[in-house]
Enzyme design. Structure first.
Site, PDB file in Angstrom:
ATOM      1  N   LEU A  37       0.880  -1.174   0.000  1.00 34.99           N
ATOM      2  CA  LEU A  37       0.000   0.000   0.000  1.00 34.99           C
ATOM      3  C   LEU A  37       0.914   1.219   0.000  1.00 34.99           C
ATOM      4  CD1 LEU A  37      -2.995   0.786   0.099  1.00 34.99           C
ATOM      5  CD2 LEU A  37      -2.839   0.821   2.592  1.00 34.99           C
ATOM      6  N   ASP A  38       0.753   2.094  -1.005  1.00 29.82           N
ATOM      7  CA  ASP A  38       1.656   3.236  -1.180  1.00 29.82           C
ATOM      8  C   ASP A  38       1.653   4.163   0.034  1.00 29.82           C
ATOM      9  OD1 ASP A  38       2.335   2.335  -3.672  1.00 29.82           O
ATOM     10  OD2 ASP A  38       0.983   3.676  -4.753  1.00 29.82           O
ATOM     11  N   PRO A  39       2.752   4.899   0.246  1.00 32.47           N
ATOM     12  CA  PRO A  39       2.819   5.834   1.373  1.00 32.47           C
ATOM     13  C   PRO A  39       1.692   6.869   1.390  1.00 32.47           C
ATOM     14  CG  PRO A  39       4.998   5.515   0.443  1.00 32.47           C
ATOM     15  CD  PRO A  39       4.033   4.827  -0.487  1.00 32.47           C
ATOM     16  N   ASN A  40       1.222   7.276   0.198  1.00 32.17           N
ATOM     17  CA  ASN A  40       0.161   8.293   0.158  1.00 32.17           C
ATOM     18  C   ASN A  40      -1.237   7.689   0.204  1.00 32.17           C
ATOM     19  OD1 ASN A  40       0.255   7.144  -2.355  1.00 32.17           O
ATOM     20  ND2 ASN A  40       0.094   9.056  -3.496  1.00 32.17           N
ATOM     21  N   ALA A  41      -1.314   6.417   0.599  1.00 28.23           N
ATOM     22  CA  ALA A  41      -2.600   5.749   0.795  1.00 28.23           C
ATOM     23  C   ALA A  41      -2.660   5.190   2.212  1.00 28.23           C
ATOM     24  CB  ALA A  41      -2.780   4.620  -0.218  1.00 28.23           C
TER      25      ALA A  41
END
Length: 298
Positions: A37-41
């Site tokens: 899961l991406d850092p901005n999610a």
């Protein structure tokens, strides 16, 4: 310590950051996640601990997301990350019905172009490495399945930009950033993802998740392996069969499902067996892992 822990990942952390942090709190190195899961999610990150690490590859089903869409802006990363560069911006004047039709158009299977800022490899290098070095490369496409998608709230128009939230259930490997880009393309307008929350992976939901603070305060639950995978049948066998299973013996097919947990009469989980043709073969070995429950709600 063996089982599955559902974490509500906060913004700003990589999935690896969370694995390291939770591993330190729980004092274990036998821990890993089942899907980046991406850092901005934010949202659901499923961690497997101890012998449950053997099950990571089986957590690969549909994922559910809620995302905010902004029409009128396009960036190189397809989101509004702090490092993103705006490559197109314009005022948008389209009807709500056009937006609804465009969103609904993507329900089903389609060929999705992978974002250039992603970890997908081309010729041995990750796409984001090409992007960061300003090297052009043909972006691969893959079939994805948008199993359900809908607009959640009112469509808002603010100074020429339009925003709304979508909720979607998608197959593994679907990029929501790319889906939003494609929704914009369908209408002929730039589009970008403002924020993203993963709310579900397989049967693991955000309602069952724990924050990092919960885990630090010992307010969490690790789900037993057989409860975490409650769709897999549990078969108890006699001593003779248990001995063979413990030794990884290929047996004549002795259960009907494709896959099954095998336990002995003393409630010790021995293995996960898989049926191939008319044989039951060892797939994952556990050997003497005590089980306490079956299909208990987590």
């Amino acid at each position: 310590m063996n089982g599955v822990l559902i974490v509500n990942k906060p913004l700003g952390y990589t999935s690896r950051d969370i694995v390291n942090k939770v591993g330190k709190i729980l004092n274990t190195k036998k821990i890993g996640h089942t899907g980046t899961l991406d850092p901005n999610a934010s949202g659901v990150l499923v961690l497997c601990i101890g012998k449950a690490l053997k099950m990571c590859e089986l957590i690969n089903g549909d994922k559910e997301y809620i995302a905010t869409v902004i029409l009128g802006i396009e960036t190189d990363t397809l989101d509004l990350d702090s490092n993103a560069t705006v490559i197109k911006e314009k005022d948008v004047h389209i009807s709500n019905q056009e937006i609804i039709d465009a969103v609904n158009f993507f329900k089903g299977k389609y060929m999705q172009e992978v974002p250039k800022y992603s970890a997908v490899k081309v010729n041995g290098h990750k796409l984001y490495e090409y992007a960061r070095n300003n090297i052009d490369v043909e972006l691969p496409k893959k079939e994805v399945n948008i199993k359900n998608i809908k607009i959640l709230d009112d469509i808002k128009n603010d100074n020429g930009k339009i925003s709304f939230k979508i909720k979607c259930t998608v197959s593994k490997g679907t990029y929501i950033r790319a889906l939003i880009r494609d929704i914009g393309k369908k209408m002929g307008v730039p589009a970008v993802m403002k924020d993203l929350v993963r709310t579900k992976i397989d049967n693991f939901t955000i309602n069952d998740s724990f924050s990092i603070e919960d885990i630090e305060n010992n307010n969490y639950r690790i789900i037993d392996i057989i409860d975490a995978f409650s769709d897999i049948p549990l078969i108890k066998v006699n001593d003779s069969v248990a001995f063979k299973v413990k030794n990884g013996v290929i047996l004549d097919k002795f259960f009907d499902s494709n896959i099954a947990f095998i336990a002995d009469k003393n409630n010790q989980l021995i293995a996960l067996y898989k049926n191939i043709d008319n044989e039951s073969r060892p797939y994952k070995m556990f050997v003497n892992l005590s089980i306490e429950s079956r299909h208990k709600k987590f």
